[in-house]
Design an enzyme around this catalytic site. Structure first.
Site, PDB file in Angstrom:
ATOM      1  N   ARG A  42      36.383  37.142  50.104  1.00  0.00           N
ATOM      2  CA  ARG A  42      36.873  36.366  48.953  1.00  0.00           C
ATOM      3  C   ARG A  42      36.859  34.860  49.205  1.00  0.00           C
ATOM      4  O   ARG A  42      36.831  34.073  48.269  1.00  0.00           O
ATOM      5  CB  ARG A  42      38.279  36.832  48.585  1.00  0.00           C
ATOM      6  CG  ARG A  42      38.269  38.250  48.021  1.00  0.00           C
ATOM      7  CD  ARG A  42      39.587  38.549  47.386  1.00  0.00           C
ATOM      8  NE  ARG A  42      39.617  39.881  46.820  1.00  0.00           N
ATOM      9  CZ  ARG A  42      40.652  40.376  46.176  1.00  0.00           C
ATOM     10  NH1 ARG A  42      41.736  39.643  46.018  1.00  0.00           N
ATOM     11  NH2 ARG A  42      40.620  41.588  45.692  1.00  0.00           N
ATOM     12  N   ASP A 151      53.186  31.828  35.985  1.00  0.00           N
ATOM     13  CA  ASP A 151      52.319  32.393  37.024  1.00  0.00           C
ATOM     14  C   ASP A 151      51.894  31.271  37.962  1.00  0.00           C
ATOM     15  O   ASP A 151      51.929  30.094  37.594  1.00  0.00           O
ATOM     16  CB  ASP A 151      51.082  33.047  36.399  1.00  0.00           C
ATOM     17  CG  ASP A 151      50.459  34.096  37.309  1.00  0.00           C
ATOM     18  OD1 ASP A 151      50.713  35.298  37.103  1.00  0.00           O
ATOM     19  OD2 ASP A 151      49.740  33.715  38.254  1.00  0.00           O
TER      20      ASP A 151
END
Ligand SMILES: C[S@@+](CC[C@H](N)C(=O)[O-])C[C@H]1O[C@@H](n2cnc3c(N)ncnc32)[C@H](O)[C@@H]1O
Length: 295
Positions: A42, A151
């Site tokens: 990633r 978030d």
């Protein structure tokens, strides 16, 4: 083990530990050692984007470069899971509507004000779901209602603000809910209707940030579902302390169905609803009436 792409640098165990600890101390997400290959895969695109030769250089960039704050956000973005959809965990939502909303209506009837927090809201489906349930209950029509979605990822927050969704987000949404709360947006997508959107707002917030949390208003209910599953016990404790502080006394905390407060020593009461188990901040500091045992 042969590598398919030899131009990509390998992450040593030491580099992995440095990066893991850096990410963990920022946002509480703990990448286990057996997931080193996931972290490597990633973060490769970040090395490529920055033109860095290896993960050691990437770690130094994260620590010392002038752009380190933005890059840490990009790293966290690459490592977080944002899976969500409308009307997720329906039995919990049913208990919320049937058993908690009447309590909240009665409790707040004088002020006619209700504050809900979708903490770790991802692309907004959970926050909008809550607003839709409140609308459909017809209990709060002339109330001052606010649903806050927060978030750590700015990317998902911009999706939340756009409020346009496709089939995957709607996989648990019935035809009548679709009809009532959404309008066509073209390209097989739909948009949340304005009357629902007017009750919802979104903001950037790291759940581990104690100082930033002081800016969050006091909440009647916090949904923090499927966020702390990626945290270790210490980070969970920190988040729970913060969340408890942002709840009004007697306010409720709802976790995801695979989560509980077992062994966390968190100062919440366990409330047995008929359709679910939820947590509540005690009415008076230190006063626990149902023992706070985990489920
Ligand atoms: C799997 S999604 C859950 C979304 C929604 N609550 C639900 O249950 O459908 C988890 C979200 O938590 C967010 N998150 C992870 N760590 C966070 C932190 N430290 N502070 C705020 N949000 C965080 C991620 O960015 C992600 O969008």
């Amino acid at each position: 083990m042969p590598r398919f792409d030899d131009s990509r640098p390998e992450m040593s165990l030491e580099e992995f530990r440095l990066l893991r600890d850096h990410v963990y101390s920022h946002c509480g997400i703990l990448v286990h050692e057996d997931m080193k290959f996931v972290m490597e895969r990633r973060l490769w695109p970040r090395l490529e984007a920055l033109g860095l030769p290896d993960f050691g250089a990437y770690h130094r960039y994260l620590r010392y470069d002038a752009q380190r704050h933005a890059e840490l956000e990009a790293a966290v973005e690459a490592l977080t899971t944002h899976e969500t959809y409308f009307f997720r965990e329906p039995s919990q939502l049913k208990a919320f509507c049937d058993e908690l909303l009447p309590v909240l209506e009665k409790r707040n009837s004088r002020l006619k004000r209700l504050r809900l927090w979708s903490a770790g809201c991802s692309s907004g489906e959970e926050a909008y779901t809550l607003a839709m349930l409140l609308k459909d209950s017809r209990r709060f029509d002339d109330w001052d209602v606010e649903v806050y979605g927060t978030d750590i990822s700015r990317r998902v927050l911009s999706m939340a603000r756009r409020a346009e969704y496709g089939a995957s987000a709607l996989r648990a949404t019935s035809a009548d809910l679709l009809e009532r709360h959404f309008q066509p947006a073209g390209n097989n997508r739909v948009r949340v209707r304005d009357e629902v959107r007017s009750w919802v707002s979104f903001g950037h917030h790291n759940l581990l940030d104690e100082t930033g949390s002081q800016l969050v208003p006091r909440m009647d209910v916090v949904f923090c579902r499927n966020v702390m599953i990626y945290f270790d016990q210490a980070a969970r404790r920190r988040v729970l302390r913060i969340v408890r502080d942002r709840l009004v006394p007697g306010g409720y905390l709802l976790l995801g169905h695979s989560e509980n407060l077992l062994n966390l020593g968190a100062d919440f009461e366990l409330v047995h609803l008929q359709g679910d188990l939820v947590y509540r901040r005690p009415e008076l500091p230190g006063l626990t009436t149902t023992g706070g045992e985990g489920r």
